[in-house]
Every structure is written in structure tokens, then in C-alpha cells.
Scaffold this motif. Structure first.
Motif, PDB file in Angstrom:
ATOM      1  N   ASP A   1       8.036   2.927 -13.718  1.00 28.03           N
ATOM      2  CA  ASP A   1       6.871   2.649 -12.464  1.00 28.03           C
ATOM      3  C   ASP A   1       5.804   3.289 -13.213  1.00 28.03           C
ATOM      4  O   ASP A   1       4.547   2.706 -13.279  1.00 28.03           O
ATOM      5  N   TYR A   2       6.408   4.447 -13.090  1.00 28.73           N
ATOM      6  CA  TYR A   2       4.349   5.132 -14.530  1.00 28.73           C
ATOM      7  C   TYR A   2       4.617   4.684 -15.340  1.00 28.73           C
ATOM      8  O   TYR A   2       2.989   4.106 -15.423  1.00 28.73           O
ATOM      9  N   ALA A   3       4.886   4.543 -16.043  1.00 29.43           N
ATOM     10  CA  ALA A   3       4.717   3.849 -16.895  1.00 29.43           C
ATOM     11  C   ALA A   3       3.671   1.917 -16.929  1.00 29.43           C
ATOM     12  O   ALA A   3       3.482   1.572 -17.709  1.00 29.43           O
ATOM     13  N   LEU A   4       4.657   1.787 -16.346  1.00 32.24           N
ATOM     14  CA  LEU A   4       4.048   0.628 -15.968  1.00 32.24           C
ATOM     15  C   LEU A   4       2.271   0.163 -15.078  1.00 32.24           C
ATOM     16  O   LEU A   4       1.416  -0.624 -15.064  1.00 32.24           O
ATOM     17  N   ARG A   5       2.503   1.259 -14.693  1.00 30.17           N
ATOM     18  CA  ARG A   5       0.713   2.440 -13.995  1.00 30.17           C
ATOM     19  C   ARG A   5       0.558   2.707 -15.188  1.00 30.17           C
ATOM     20  O   ARG A   5      -0.962   1.177 -15.081  1.00 30.17           O
ATOM     21  N   VAL A   6       0.593   2.475 -15.909  1.00 25.21           N
ATOM     22  CA  VAL A   6      -0.022   3.245 -17.238  1.00 25.21           C
ATOM     23  C   VAL A   6      -0.736   1.750 -18.224  1.00 25.21           C
ATOM     24  O   VAL A   6      -1.888   1.806 -18.404  1.00 25.21           O
ATOM     25  N   TRP A   7       0.055   0.893 -18.199  1.00 22.19           N
ATOM     26  CA  TRP A   7       0.039  -0.404 -18.711  1.00 22.19           C
ATOM     27  C   TRP A   7      -1.347  -1.147 -18.087  1.00 22.19           C
ATOM     28  O   TRP A   7      -1.839  -2.021 -18.806  1.00 22.19           O
ATOM     29  N   HIS A   8      -1.045  -0.778 -16.510  1.00 21.13           N
ATOM     30  CA  HIS A   8      -2.151  -1.159 -15.724  1.00 21.13           C
ATOM     31  C   HIS A   8      -3.390  -1.319 -15.404  1.00 21.13           C
ATOM     32  O   HIS A   8      -4.192  -1.153 -14.980  1.00 21.13           O
ATOM     33  N   GLY A   9      -3.487   0.572 -16.410  1.00 19.69           N
ATOM     34  CA  GLY A   9      -4.644   1.395 -16.437  1.00 19.69           C
ATOM     35  C   GLY A   9      -5.034   2.443 -15.952  1.00 19.69           C
ATOM     36  O   GLY A   9      -5.754   2.570 -14.767  1.00 19.69           O
ATOM     37  N   GLN A  10      -3.818   2.215 -14.562  1.00 14.57           N
ATOM     38  CA  GLN A  10      -3.763   3.705 -13.411  1.00 14.57           C
ATOM     39  C   GLN A  10      -3.023   4.455 -13.504  1.00 14.57           C
ATOM     40  O   GLN A  10      -1.941   4.596 -14.569  1.00 14.57           O
ATOM     41  N   LEU A  11      -3.709   5.986 -13.087  1.00 16.75           N
ATOM     42  CA  LEU A  11      -2.832   6.776 -12.907  1.00 16.75           C
ATOM     43  C   LEU A  11      -1.521   6.301 -11.313  1.00 16.75           C
ATOM     44  O   LEU A  11      -2.463   6.461 -10.099  1.00 16.75           O
ATOM     45  N   PRO A  12      -0.280   7.485 -10.875  1.00 19.15           N
ATOM     46  CA  PRO A  12       0.392   7.191  -9.939  1.00 19.15           C
ATOM     47  C   PRO A  12      -0.378   8.020  -8.569  1.00 19.15           C
ATOM     48  O   PRO A  12      -1.165   9.058  -9.401  1.00 19.15           O
ATOM     49  N   VAL A  13      -0.234   8.197  -7.440  1.00 18.57           N
ATOM     50  CA  VAL A  13      -0.128   8.793  -6.303  1.00 18.57           C
ATOM     51  C   VAL A  13       0.716   9.116  -5.231  1.00 18.57           C
ATOM     52  O   VAL A  13       1.504   8.021  -5.778  1.00 18.57           O
ATOM     53  N   LEU A  14       1.371  10.714  -5.828  1.00 21.62           N
ATOM     54  CA  LEU A  14       2.710  10.105  -4.930  1.00 21.62           C
ATOM     55  C   LEU A  14       2.855   9.513  -3.843  1.00 21.62           C
ATOM     56  O   LEU A  14       3.908   8.537  -3.791  1.00 21.62           O
ATOM     57  N   MET A  15       1.375   9.108  -2.594  1.00 26.95           N
ATOM     58  CA  MET A  15       2.524   8.810  -0.801  1.00 26.95           C
ATOM     59  C   MET A  15       2.124   7.000  -1.435  1.00 26.95           C
ATOM     60  O   MET A  15       1.999   6.380  -0.260  1.00 26.95           O
ATOM     61  N   ASP A  16       1.224   6.826  -2.487  1.00 30.56           N
ATOM     62  CA  ASP A  16       1.245   5.466  -3.271  1.00 30.56           C
ATOM     63  C   ASP A  16       3.062   4.545  -3.423  1.00 30.56           C
ATOM     64  O   ASP A  16       3.037   3.754  -2.928  1.00 30.56           O
ATOM     65  N   GLY A  17       3.727   5.570  -3.419  1.00 35.09           N
ATOM     66  CA  GLY A  17       5.149   4.804  -3.767  1.00 35.09           C
ATOM     67  C   GLY A  17       5.316   4.159  -4.816  1.00 35.09           C
ATOM     68  O   GLY A  17       4.395   4.662  -5.782  1.00 35.09           O
ATOM     69  N   VAL A  18       6.474   3.781  -4.969  1.00 39.01           N
ATOM     70  CA  VAL A  18       6.458   3.155  -6.121  1.00 39.01           C
ATOM     71  C   VAL A  18       6.523   1.827  -6.392  1.00 39.01           C
ATOM     72  O   VAL A  18       7.591   0.975  -4.933  1.00 39.01           O
TER      73      VAL A  18
ATOM     74  N   TRP B   1       7.276  10.326  -6.392  1.00 37.17           N
ATOM     75  CA  TRP B   1       7.678  11.746  -7.136  1.00 37.17           C
ATOM     76  C   TRP B   1       7.590  12.036  -8.629  1.00 37.17           C
ATOM     77  O   TRP B   1       7.669  13.631  -8.795  1.00 37.17           O
ATOM     78  N   VAL B   2       7.260  11.939  -9.415  1.00 38.49           N
ATOM     79  CA  VAL B   2       6.760  11.811 -10.826  1.00 38.49           C
ATOM     80  C   VAL B   2       5.213  11.777 -10.918  1.00 38.49           C
ATOM     81  O   VAL B   2       5.323  12.146 -12.599  1.00 38.49           O
ATOM     82  N   ALA B   3       4.351  11.547 -10.024  1.00 37.45           N
ATOM     83  CA  ALA B   3       2.749  11.346 -10.019  1.00 37.45           C
ATOM     84  C   ALA B   3       2.330  12.673 -10.567  1.00 37.45           C
ATOM     85  O   ALA B   3       1.468  12.569 -11.234  1.00 37.45           O
ATOM     86  N   GLN B   4       3.117  13.529 -10.806  1.00 35.60           N
ATOM     87  CA  GLN B   4       2.360  15.252 -11.475  1.00 35.60           C
ATOM     88  C   GLN B   4       1.959  15.033 -12.786  1.00 35.60           C
ATOM     89  O   GLN B   4       2.019  16.151 -13.041  1.00 35.60           O
ATOM     90  N   HIS B   5       3.262  15.070 -13.359  1.00 34.81           N
ATOM     91  CA  HIS B   5       3.482  14.534 -14.888  1.00 34.81           C
ATOM     92  C   HIS B   5       1.989  14.158 -15.408  1.00 34.81           C
ATOM     93  O   HIS B   5       2.098  13.495 -14.910  1.00 34.81           O
ATOM     94  N   PRO B   6       1.560  15.053 -16.650  1.00 31.46           N
ATOM     95  CA  PRO B   6       0.353  13.996 -17.505  1.00 31.46           C
ATOM     96  C   PRO B   6       1.269  12.686 -17.737  1.00 31.46           C
ATOM     97  O   PRO B   6       2.472  12.288 -17.762  1.00 31.46           O
ATOM     98  N   PRO B   7       0.692  12.433 -18.941  1.00 26.63           N
ATOM     99  CA  PRO B   7       0.768  10.867 -19.206  1.00 26.63           C
ATOM    100  C   PRO B   7       0.833  10.540 -20.521  1.00 26.63           C
ATOM    101  O   PRO B   7       1.629   9.423 -20.670  1.00 26.63           O
ATOM    102  N   LEU B   8       1.236  11.282 -20.641  1.00 24.65           N
ATOM    103  CA  LEU B   8       1.699  10.864 -22.605  1.00 24.65           C
ATOM    104  C   LEU B   8       2.833  10.550 -22.890  1.00 24.65           C
ATOM    105  O   LEU B   8       3.212   9.118 -23.127  1.00 24.65           O
ATOM    106  N   TYR B   9       4.155  10.478 -22.379  1.00 23.67           N
ATOM    107  CA  TYR B   9       4.860  10.361 -22.485  1.00 23.67           C
ATOM    108  C   TYR B   9       5.000   8.177 -22.212  1.00 23.67           C
ATOM    109  O   TYR B   9       5.504   7.834 -22.604  1.00 23.67           O
TER     110      TYR B   9
END
Length: 517
Positions: free
Chosen positions: A54-71, A85-93
Motif C-alpha cells: 500500500d505504501y508503494a502504491l501511495r508513492v506512485w500516486h504522489g502521496q505519503l501514508p499516514v497511520l490513521m488513514d488506513g490501508v 502501521w508502516v507509515a513511519q518508515h522513509p520512502p526509498l524502498y
């Protein structure tokens, strides 16, 4: 055996002992075993994997995830966490995964998106094998066959196969940690050059934009640059040159990732961004540090590197881990006794390999310190409600692999038997990870598991054969050198090598040899 083949087995491509056929075979084994593991498990079989995709998909859409936004990635299969619950990690991966995950999901192919992400992740994990071998060659350049053994130990570690078959950012963090280990070791053993300085800055920047746990290696690289054997930085010399090179990786990491940690503070309320309570969250029990340190379950779970899908009470994973450690401990005691005995019989004015013992000691101290600090961090993490998970230990995989490899080759003659025997035993937990019925959501997965398993068996045989051939060639080279029978090509090769008498390491991790390369 021809001189050219022997040279390739021992010294690798262009004299790089971390680029031998053994390292290549072990790397390919991880990659093929990862394919079998990928085809064995259903996509999004864990809640953590759903969050990472989900994090990778958010990045593709130009966003960064937030904890309470859910998956938001809810494809109708697999398991999904209640929050991101992985929103706290930096985005390089996730930046690396996004160009594959995003278009496939947008085109209506979620299963293919997860599989594609797993394949990219498997390639990253496979890179840990040559990276760890390179780190060993930089940390202990005098032990010429150590990188090959480190590659075998790494390639046949069950937790790497598990990690290669799922989408977790621990993979990239482990790869960058191994590279950082090599950079720090090179600085302490050979000195800091402009090229190494650039490499250190890039690795530091990438590591801190992948995972916060890389901070241990950031500190290690900075301290290693400060205490480097030599520092060559144009006209700048002395203490100021050391201070400057020590600050470069720190500044690079801050420039690359500082914005994200500031964002964590703003969005999540803390620098680390550790998830807080959410509706329906059941907190884990908290402990004191002493309680965690005395819990056998903590150590068993954190260092279950060879567990695979076996029970924690199974003896095989612990034989694979503890037998090499015990051999290393015994060899170090024997080495210490020999050195004390030798020094008593020597002229006090004599010293073997002057100036080399101190850098080597610094490398050992660095490796031990990083692992100890990692354990302390994990103790604090569990005390605060976290869980000790074996994949976290991959962040310090390079020191562990070096220790295990050094134990297995404590005796070079015994290593010819020990390493192959250890390799065959390591297949037990890896075999437990495979499901030959395949994943139901992946067409032809059962056939893929079978084909990959057969190929993995071939690569296992190739790895063992190449390792044994290399060890026997090394022993023969040493024997010929002692007897003065080395052929002209071998003598030319050794004179061109800047690592001292080729192939002679005495089977010791800290053998007294020149480290100029």
C-alpha cells in the motif's frame, strides 16, 4: 586444475576475492529459492506485506501514508492491517517498487502487482550475498577465502529466503547495512580516499531514507572515518581532515532524510513515528529491560535466523547458528594462547605485521559494538511493547555472517568438510518454507515451485563443489608456496596482488598479515 581456473576460484574476477564463482552460485541460490518461496505463498499472506505494498502504491500516486488513514489497497484477497502501521518508515524502498506496483494496480492486476514487488524484493535480498562477501573482504582482507564462506553462510540462511519471498523494507535496509559495514571496514583497514568518501555518503543517505535502524551503521561509518588508518582528502590533512570526512556521511544522511524525520514529528508526534494506539488496538505487555534480557523467548525469536517454518524447539536451527559460534570461540582461545606463548619466546623488540594489529582490532571492536548496540535497542523495543522478530536481525547481518564464516573455517582443512556439511543441513529449514501445491491465486505456481526447487538443488551442488575446489586449490597454493614449487603464473599473480602471499590465511579471522590491497 589450470592456473587460470585456480586463480578465478581463489582470487575472483580481476583479483576481487568477493567476486568468485562460489559467491555467484550462492547469490543465484537465494534468487531461485526466493522464486520457490514466492510461488509457495499467497499474495498478501501477512498484514505487514499489505501495508508495505500500500505504501508503494501511495508513492506512485504522489502521496505519503499516514497511520490513521488506513490501508487503501484492498484488492479483495489477503490480510490487511487496521491502520497503515508502516507509515513511519522513509520512502526509498517504496520508490523502487512504485513504478511496478502502481501501473499494475491501476490496470486492475493486483496479484501481478504483489508478485512483481516480491520479485524486486528478491533481487534486493540476493544482493545481500555479494554485499556481505565484499564487506568481509574489506574488513579482513588478509583472510582470502573468508568472503566465499560468508557468501555460503548468507545464501543458505533461511531468514534471507523468507525475506526474499515477501515485500518488507527490511530487505533494502539489510543490503545497505552490509555495504556500510564494508565501507567502515575499508576505512579502518585501508584508509579514506575520495572514492570511499563518496561511497560512504551515498550509502549513508540511502540507509537513512530506508529505515531508522540504519542509524547504527551511520554512527559506525562516521566513527570509522574519524579513526581511519589514513585520510587522503586533497591538501586537507591531520585532525581536521578526519573531522571533515566523519561529518560527510552524517550531513549526507541528514540532507537526504532529515525532512522525513521532521515530518514524522509533525504527523505522528515523535521522531521515530512509532505507531500510537488506535480504536480496537490491544496493547502488548511492557517489561523492564532486565526482564526482557532474561527472557529466553526474546533471544530465541530474535536470533531464529535458521528457523524457517520449523518449531522453535527444533534443534536444527540452533545447531546451524551456535555450532559455528562455538568453533569461533574455541579458535579465538587457541589463537590467544598461541600468541601469548609466542610472545614469551620472542625478542621483546620484534613485532609481526607492525601497524596492522591496531586497525584489525578496531574492525573487530566495531563489529562487536554494532551487534551489542543492536541487541540493546531491541531490548528497549520489546520493553516498550514491541516484538523481537528475526528479520530485524538482518540489519546487522554482515557481522553475524563474518562470525559464522570465521567459525566454520577456523581450520582450513576442516572447512573443506564443515562448510559443505553445514550447507546441506541448512536446507532443512529452507525446505520447510516450500509448499509444493503452490499459491492458489498464482497460475502454474505448483510447477514453478517444483522447477525452482530442482534448480535450487543444482545450485546447492554447484556451490558446494566450487567451494571445495576453491579450498583445495588454496591449500595446494599454500603448500607449493612453502615448498617453493609455485609456477610462474601463480608467482606473477601473487606479486600483482597487494594483499600479501595469496591464499595464506592460516584459517584465522585475525591472522597477522599485511592488509595493503
Amino acid at each position: 586444475m589450470s592456473v587460470r581456473v585456480r586463480r578465478l576460484l581463489l582470487d575472483g574476477v580481476r583479483g576481487h576475492d568477493w567476486a568468485t564463482p562460489v559467491v555467484l552460485a550462492a547469490t543465484l541460490f537465494v534468487l531461485v529459492a526466493a522464486v520457490a518461496r514466492i510461488a509457495s505463498t499467497e499474495p498478501l499472506s501477512s498484514t505487514d506485506e499489505s501495508a508495505h505494498v500500500d505504501y508503494a502504491l501511495r508513492v506512485w500516486h504522489g502521496q505519503l501514508p499516514v497511520l490513521m488513514d488506513g490501508v487503501r489497497f484492498q484488492p479483495g484477497f489477503g490480510h490487511h492491517p487496521p491502520v497503515q502501521w508502516v507509515a513511519q518508515h522513509p520512502p526509498l524502498y517504496y520508490v523502487l517498487l512504485a513504478p511496478l506496483v502502481g501501473p499494475l494496480v491501476d490496470a486492475g492486476h493486483p496479484v501481478q502487482a504483489v508478485v512483481a514487488a516480491r520479485i524486486v524484493n528478491a533481487i534486493i535480498v540476493a544482493g545481500i550475498v555479494p554485499a556481505a562477501a565484499w564487506a568481509a573482504s574489506r574488513c579482513f582482507p588478509e583472510v582470502r577465502r573468508l568472503p566465499a564462506t560468508v557468501a555460503v553462510v548468507s545464501g543458505f540462511t533461511a531468514v534471507l529466503v523468507v525475506q526474499a519471498g515477501v515485500v518488507y523494507n527490511d530487505s533494502l535496509a539489510a543490503l545497505l547495512g552490509a555495504l556500510a559495514c564494508g565501507v567502515a571496514g575499508a576505512a579502518l583497514r585501508s584508509g579514506v580516499t575520495p572514492r570511499l568518501l563518496v561511497c560512504g555518503a551515498l550509502v549513508a543517505a540511502a540507509g537513512m531514507t530506508t529505515r531508522l535502524s540504519f542509524a547504527l551503521w551511520l554512527v559506525a561509518v562516521a566513527v570509522a572515518f574519524l579513526l581511519a588508518r589514513t585520510v587522503r582528502l586533497g591538501r586537507l590533512q591531520g585532525l581536521w581532515a578526519r573531522v571533515v570526512v566523519a561529518l560527510v556521511p552524517v550531513v549526507a544522511a541528514a540532507a537526504a532524510s532529515g525532512w522525513f524525520w521532521v515530518r514524522n514529528t509533525i504527523v505522528a508526534g515523535s521522531f521515530s513515528g512509532r505507531p500510537k494506539a488506535w480504536p480496537g488496538w490491544v496493547p502488548r505487555p511492557h517489561f523492564t529491560d532486565q526482564e526482557v534480557a532474561t527472557k529466553p523467548a526474546f533471544w530465541k525469536q530474535l536470533f531464529a535466523l535458521y528457523r524457517g517454518a520449523l518449531d522453535l524447539r527444533d534443534a536444527v536451527p540452533w545447531i546451524l547458528l551456535l555450532a559455528p559460534v562455538l568453533l569461533l570461540a574455541v579458535s579465538l582461545v587457541v589463537l590467544l594462547v598461541r600468541r601469548i606463548t609466542t610472545r614469551r619466546g620472542q625478542n621483546p623488540g620484534r613485532s609481526s605485521a607492525p601497524g596492522d594489529g591496531w586497525p584489525r582490532t578496531l574492525v573487530v571492536a566495531m563489529l562487536v559494538t554494532v551487534v551489542v548496540l543492536f541487541v540493546l535497542v531491541e531490548i528497549r523495543y520489546m520493553a516498550g511493547g514491541g516484538a523481537p522478530i528475526n528479520r530485524y536481525t538482518l540489519s546487522v547481518w554482515a557481522p553475524i555472517a563474518i562470525a559464522l564464516a570465521a567459525g566454520l573455517r577456523a581450520s582450513r582443512h576442516a572447512a573443506v568438510v564443515l562448510v559443505p556439511a553445514w550447507t546441506l543441513l541448512s536446507l532443512v529449514p529452507i525446505w520447510s518454507l516450500l509448499h509444493f501445491e503452490g499459491a492458489t491465486l498464482m497460475p502454474h505456481s505448483a510447477k514453478l515451485v517444483l522447477a525452482a526447487t530442482v534448480l535450487a538443488g543444482v545450485l546447492t551442488a554447484a556451490t558446494i563443489a566450487l567451494f571445495v575446489a576453491g579450498e583445495l586449490a588454496g591449500l595446494r597454493r599454500d603448500r607449493d608456496a612453502r615448498d617453493g614449487r609455485a609456477d610462474t603464473d601463480d608467482r606473477d599473480d601473487r606479486s600483482a596482488s597487494d594483499a600479501g602471499p595469496a591464499g595464506h590465511d592460516g584459517g584465522q579471522l585475525i591472522a597477522p598479515r599485511s592488509t595493503a590491497r
